[in-house]
Design an enzyme around this catalytic site. Sequence first.
Site, PDB file in Angstrom:
ATOM      1  N   GLU A 191      16.547  13.684 124.972  1.00 42.46           N
ATOM      2  CA  GLU A 191      17.359  14.877 124.679  1.00 42.46           C
ATOM      3  C   GLU A 191      18.737  14.693 125.289  1.00 42.46           C
ATOM      4  O   GLU A 191      18.861  14.220 126.424  1.00 42.46           O
ATOM      5  CB  GLU A 191      16.784  16.158 125.331  1.00 42.46           C
ATOM      6  CG  GLU A 191      15.671  16.823 124.599  1.00 42.46           C
ATOM      7  CD  GLU A 191      15.206  18.100 125.300  1.00 42.46           C
ATOM      8  OE1 GLU A 191      16.033  18.813 125.918  1.00 42.46           O
ATOM      9  OE2 GLU A 191      13.997  18.371 125.230  1.00 42.46           O
ATOM     10  N   ASN A 232      15.740  13.228 129.560  1.00 40.41           N
ATOM     11  CA  ASN A 232      16.611  14.273 129.032  1.00 40.41           C
ATOM     12  C   ASN A 232      17.776  14.404 129.990  1.00 40.41           C
ATOM     13  O   ASN A 232      17.575  14.555 131.203  1.00 40.41           O
ATOM     14  CB  ASN A 232      15.880  15.617 128.961  1.00 40.41           C
ATOM     15  CG  ASN A 232      14.791  15.631 127.896  1.00 40.41           C
ATOM     16  OD1 ASN A 232      14.622  14.672 127.142  1.00 40.41           O
ATOM     17  ND2 ASN A 232      14.053  16.731 127.838  1.00 40.41           N
ATOM     18  N   GLU A 273       9.837  17.729 130.614  1.00 39.16           N
ATOM     19  CA  GLU A 273      10.513  18.253 131.800  1.00 39.16           C
ATOM     20  C   GLU A 273       9.582  19.043 132.720  1.00 39.16           C
ATOM     21  O   GLU A 273       9.750  20.253 132.907  1.00 39.16           O
ATOM     22  CB  GLU A 273      11.710  19.122 131.398  1.00 39.16           C
ATOM     23  CG  GLU A 273      12.753  18.376 130.594  1.00 39.16           C
ATOM     24  CD  GLU A 273      14.057  19.173 130.378  1.00 39.16           C
ATOM     25  OE1 GLU A 273      14.129  20.323 130.849  1.00 39.16           O
ATOM     26  OE2 GLU A 273      14.980  18.631 129.767  1.00 39.16           O
ATOM     27  N   TYR A 305      21.638  16.304 130.621  1.00 42.24           N
ATOM     28  CA  TYR A 305      22.695  17.236 130.231  1.00 42.24           C
ATOM     29  C   TYR A 305      23.876  17.245 131.193  1.00 42.24           C
ATOM     30  O   TYR A 305      25.014  17.288 130.785  1.00 42.24           O
ATOM     31  CB  TYR A 305      22.129  18.654 130.100  1.00 42.24           C
ATOM     32  CG  TYR A 305      21.178  18.780 128.918  1.00 42.24           C
ATOM     33  CD1 TYR A 305      21.656  19.051 127.645  1.00 42.24           C
ATOM     34  CD2 TYR A 305      19.801  18.577 129.074  1.00 42.24           C
ATOM     35  CE1 TYR A 305      20.800  19.135 126.553  1.00 42.24           C
ATOM     36  CE2 TYR A 305      18.941  18.654 127.985  1.00 42.24           C
ATOM     37  CZ  TYR A 305      19.444  18.931 126.731  1.00 42.24           C
ATOM     38  OH  TYR A 305      18.598  18.998 125.655  1.00 42.24           O
ATOM     39  N   ARG A 362      11.582  13.982 117.216  1.00 45.41           N
ATOM     40  CA  ARG A 362      10.820  14.428 118.378  1.00 45.41           C
ATOM     41  C   ARG A 362      10.572  15.928 118.224  1.00 45.41           C
ATOM     42  O   ARG A 362      11.513  16.717 118.183  1.00 45.41           O
ATOM     43  CB  ARG A 362      11.615  14.132 119.659  1.00 45.41           C
ATOM     44  CG  ARG A 362      10.924  14.611 120.893  1.00 45.41           C
ATOM     45  CD  ARG A 362      11.571  14.186 122.199  1.00 45.41           C
ATOM     46  NE  ARG A 362      10.808  14.827 123.243  1.00 45.41           N
ATOM     47  CZ  ARG A 362      11.273  15.778 124.053  1.00 45.41           C
ATOM     48  NH1 ARG A 362      12.543  16.140 124.014  1.00 45.41           N
ATOM     49  NH2 ARG A 362      10.470  16.357 124.919  1.00 45.41           N
ATOM     50  N   HIS A 401       5.580  21.320 125.492  1.00 45.38           N
ATOM     51  CA  HIS A 401       6.970  21.705 125.753  1.00 45.38           C
ATOM     52  C   HIS A 401       6.949  23.179 126.158  1.00 45.38           C
ATOM     53  O   HIS A 401       7.486  24.045 125.474  1.00 45.38           O
ATOM     54  CB  HIS A 401       7.826  21.440 124.519  1.00 45.38           C
ATOM     55  CG  HIS A 401       9.311  21.354 124.787  1.00 45.38           C
ATOM     56  ND1 HIS A 401      10.089  20.281 124.391  1.00 45.38           N
ATOM     57  CD2 HIS A 401      10.169  22.208 125.400  1.00 45.38           C
ATOM     58  CE1 HIS A 401      11.356  20.487 124.757  1.00 45.38           C
ATOM     59  NE2 HIS A 401      11.418  21.653 125.367  1.00 45.38           N
TER      60      HIS A 401
HETATM   61  C1  FCB Z   1      16.070  21.218 127.989  1.00 46.30           C
HETATM   62  C2  FCB Z   1      14.836  21.631 127.214  1.00 46.30           C
HETATM   63  C3  FCB Z   1      15.113  21.979 125.782  1.00 46.30           C
HETATM   64  C4  FCB Z   1      16.415  22.736 125.625  1.00 46.30           C
HETATM   65  C5  FCB Z   1      17.533  22.024 126.327  1.00 46.30           C
HETATM   66  C6  FCB Z   1      18.882  22.689 126.157  1.00 46.30           C
HETATM   67  O1  FCB Z   1      15.866  21.471 129.333  1.00 46.30           O
HETATM   68  O2  FCB Z   1      13.882  20.608 127.235  1.00 46.30           O
HETATM   69  O3  FCB Z   1      14.014  22.683 125.278  1.00 46.30           O
HETATM   70  O4  FCB Z   1      16.258  24.020 126.036  1.00 46.30           O
HETATM   71  O5  FCB Z   1      17.244  21.899 127.679  1.00 46.30           O
END
Ligand code: FCB
Length: 457
Positions: free
Chosen positions: A361, A292, A169, A294, A80, A124
């Site tokens: 992600e 994505n 995002e 985290y 990607r 992006h």
């Molecule tokens: C996401 C982004 C990516 C990177 C990660 C850590 O929000 O899409 O570009 O910065 O966080």
Amino acid sequence: MTALAFPQPGSPLAFGVATASYQVEGAVTADGRGQSIWDTFTARPGTIADGSDGSVACGSYERLEDDLELVAGLGVAFYRFSVAWPRVQPEGSGRVEQRGLDYYDRVVDGLLARGVLPLPTLYHWDLPQPLEDAGGWPVRDTAERFAEYAGIVAGRLGDRVQTWATLNEPWCSAFLGYAAGIHAPGRQEPDGAYAAAHHLLLGHALAAERLRGDASVGIVLNPSPVRAESPDAEAAARAVDAIQNRLWFDALSAGRYPTDLTELAPALTDDRLVRPGDLDRMAGSLDWLGINYYFPIRVAAAEDADETGTRPHAYPGAPAHRFAPRGPLTAIGWEVDAGGLEEVLVRVSHQFAGLPLMVTENGIALDDRDRRDDGNVYDRARMDYLLDHVAATERARAAGVDVRGYVAWTLLDNFEWAEGYRMKFGLVEVEAGSLARRPKASYEWYAQLVHAGGLIP
Ligand code: FCB
């Protein structure tokens, strides 16, 4: 050259790795590239924690073959990457710079030659500066320009690329870019942020209309579970959930904005902004959805409306709140909770009635201080993080969620937006100065995981 395909229903979990143009390419004036909002934003004093910018980054523009070898060395099914709009249309509209397209042509051919599926993201975050000068995402024309650009890229790569992601995002583009102002273009205009959100979704829908038919089109969202820390934080948590999650979910799955959100954001009921037909175009505009993930968002009550933690004003209209992540935190201050990924996948699969999903992600920022005898980074905590999140993805699959792929963020330590180069998410270290690539222990470990087909082969 034959096109590799998006993973089919019922196929084993497919693995990938990701990067983004401004974070890795550098070469910001090469081959006629125009300026992006990140070039101008990073030039403003105080915007980036270490005062850096993406003008060199990982030098990936000149090191394409090295990076493709690193991708291939992981044995991943897909890569990607993102296409930089200012390379393709330096003015953001009209004239096309063929040399910019030539670069992505080489990326695609280089991937296919190595048996890796190209998974390009069209946006992006690197908006051409001339479009920002004309008003940026709060202006409707930007959505039209995005669709035009998408058509141009597909015209060049569409014979070999059958799977596209439109936006990465869009919550960040709209609310970090135009409300909190901590990302480019750095504006703090709550109404503008809602207008940006609408036009990002519209741009996605218009682009999807052009690309679909020959290709499968997705968008990449960053939903998070939102947790109220106490009963008096519930109203704020609902508002955060509306802005972070439901705004995007409801528009894309059902062609409406959540009612509680329109109360917070009257702009979204203004029919000069949301014109008849706009929402209908968004509904059903997806063939797949990228997630994505985290961290979960924990919302605590706050007395003072300005007390909104690390991301001030990113949720305009929400009752006063602050963020209360639970430790141990990663280097960037994010809570670790793999269960949150499973939760998000189950939620979106219900909301989107079984649409194919992909974790586009997931990764962790670490200090990367430990080294092995050979000098390479020994990042045990990164392996743990990825393992736990792959396991969460597999649990969601076992529960019937149609998640086809998992993509690690990121191939290389790179320019981490407002944090600059201090935050390292890579499987590969990039030495400052020489830009030499040094695979970390997690790179070798991820290659083995990919080879084994995951935890449940
Ligand atoms: C996401 C982004 C990516 C990177 C990660 C850590 O929000 O899409 O570009 O910065 O966080």
